[in-house]
Design a protein around this motif. Structure first.
Motif, mmCIF file in Angstrom:
data_model
loop_
_atom_site.group_PDB
_atom_site.id
_atom_site.type_symbol
_atom_site.label_atom_id
_atom_site.label_comp_id
_atom_site.label_asym_id
_atom_site.label_seq_id
_atom_site.Cartn_x
_atom_site.Cartn_y
_atom_site.Cartn_z
ATOM 1 N N LYS A 1 46.401 66.459 45.471
ATOM 2 C CA LYS A 1 46.605 66.036 44.086
ATOM 3 C C LYS A 1 45.883 66.970 43.111
ATOM 4 O O LYS A 1 46.434 67.354 42.076
ATOM 5 C CB LYS A 1 46.102 64.603 43.904
ATOM 6 N N PHE B 1 57.825 60.191 37.164
ATOM 7 C CA PHE B 1 56.404 60.212 37.459
ATOM 8 C C PHE B 1 55.859 61.603 37.187
ATOM 9 O O PHE B 1 56.621 62.550 36.993
ATOM 10 C CB PHE B 1 56.119 59.785 38.906
ATOM 11 N N ALA C 1 56.402 63.578 47.839
ATOM 12 C CA ALA C 1 55.192 63.250 47.081
ATOM 13 C C ALA C 1 54.592 61.961 47.633
ATOM 14 O O ALA C 1 55.301 61.118 48.188
ATOM 15 C CB ALA C 1 55.529 63.076 45.597
ATOM 16 N N ARG C 2 53.280 61.830 47.463
ATOM 17 C CA ARG C 2 52.629 60.597 47.892
ATOM 18 C C ARG C 2 51.409 60.345 47.016
ATOM 19 O O ARG C 2 50.787 61.268 46.492
ATOM 20 C CB ARG C 2 52.214 60.667 49.347
ATOM 21 N N SER C 3 51.057 59.057 46.915
ATOM 22 C CA SER C 3 49.943 58.681 46.058
ATOM 23 C C SER C 3 48.590 58.969 46.713
ATOM 24 O O SER C 3 47.598 59.158 46.012
ATOM 25 C CB SER C 3 50.043 57.198 45.696
ATOM 26 N N ILE C 4 48.544 58.986 48.045
ATOM 27 C CA ILE C 4 47.291 59.376 48.716
ATOM 28 C C ILE C 4 47.009 60.822 48.320
ATOM 29 O O ILE C 4 47.864 61.690 48.502
ATOM 30 C CB ILE C 4 47.416 59.226 50.240
ATOM 31 N N PRO C 5 45.849 61.120 47.766
ATOM 32 C CA PRO C 5 45.656 62.393 47.068
ATOM 33 C C PRO C 5 45.393 63.629 47.920
ATOM 34 O O PRO C 5 45.508 64.740 47.412
ATOM 35 C CB PRO C 5 44.454 62.117 46.169
ATOM 36 N N ASP D 1 55.589 59.284 50.548
ATOM 37 C CA ASP D 1 56.269 58.091 50.054
ATOM 38 C C ASP D 1 57.644 58.377 49.479
ATOM 39 O O ASP D 1 58.573 57.591 49.649
ATOM 40 C CB ASP D 1 55.420 57.424 48.951
ATOM 41 N N SER D 2 57.766 59.464 48.727
ATOM 42 C CA SER D 2 58.997 59.761 48.006
ATOM 43 C C SER D 2 59.534 61.105 48.461
ATOM 44 O O SER D 2 58.767 62.060 48.627
ATOM 45 C CB SER D 2 58.736 59.791 46.495
ATOM 46 N N LEU E 1 60.745 56.904 40.898
ATOM 47 C CA LEU E 1 60.333 58.247 41.276
ATOM 48 C C LEU E 1 61.520 58.997 41.872
ATOM 49 O O LEU E 1 62.149 58.523 42.817
ATOM 50 C CB LEU E 1 59.201 58.174 42.312
ATOM 51 N N ASP F 1 49.722 63.730 39.530
ATOM 52 C CA ASP F 1 49.068 62.510 39.983
ATOM 53 C C ASP F 1 49.273 62.263 41.477
ATOM 54 O O ASP F 1 48.816 61.243 42.002
ATOM 55 C CB ASP F 1 49.598 61.296 39.212
ATOM 56 N N TYR F 2 49.954 63.191 42.150
ATOM 57 C CA TYR F 2 50.333 62.995 43.544
ATOM 58 C C TYR F 2 50.014 64.228 44.389
ATOM 59 O O TYR F 2 50.008 65.355 43.889
ATOM 60 C CB TYR F 2 51.836 62.717 43.645
#
Length: 126
Positions: free
Chosen positions: A53, A27, A98-102, A114-115, A2, A31-32
């Motif tokens: 997200k 990525f 960006a992060r996966s938690i929406p 996260d990124s 990422l 999705d983030y």
């Protein structure tokens, strides 16, 4: 892997309206959850804005509310920060994240991502 890459910073006059861009690679941004942060010299990092997200929820720091707008272009895999009515106190290095938690909440603006990109300098001065 990422990666996020900011652009669009520079020297801006007070009252100016630049737009920062943050291009993602490795990525898909949609999705983030996404965020913009900034850090001025000698100060702690400050959360500026975030977007969920789904894109249905956005939040802003009180210091930029009504002046800045976060947006996302899924086709270009890019997130933007439109900044209007800039003030000298907006001078900082701006980072996208960006992060996966929406979701995006005011708590998110504390920096739980996260990124991160490498940052772009915005200097507001006449």
């Amino acid at each position: 892997q990422l990666q996020l890459a900011e652009s669009g910073g520079g020297l801006v006059q007070p009252g100016g309206s630049p737009r920062l861009s943050c291009a993602a690679s490795g990525f898909t941004l949609e999705d983030y959850a996404l965020g913009w942060f900034r850090q001025a010299p000698g100060k702690e990092r400050e959360g500026v804005s975030c977007m969920s997200k789904s894109g249905s929820t956005t939040n802003y720091a009180d210091s930029v509310k009504g002046r800045f707008t976060i947006s996302r272009d899924n086709a270009k895999n890019t997130v933007y920060l439109q900044m209007n009515s800039l003030k000298p106190e907006d001078t900082a290095v701006y980072y996208c994240a960006a992060r996966s938690i929406p979701w995006c909440t005011t708590y998110s603006l504390q920096g739980h991502f996260d990124s991160w990109g490498q940052g772009t300098q915005v200097t507001v001065s006449s």
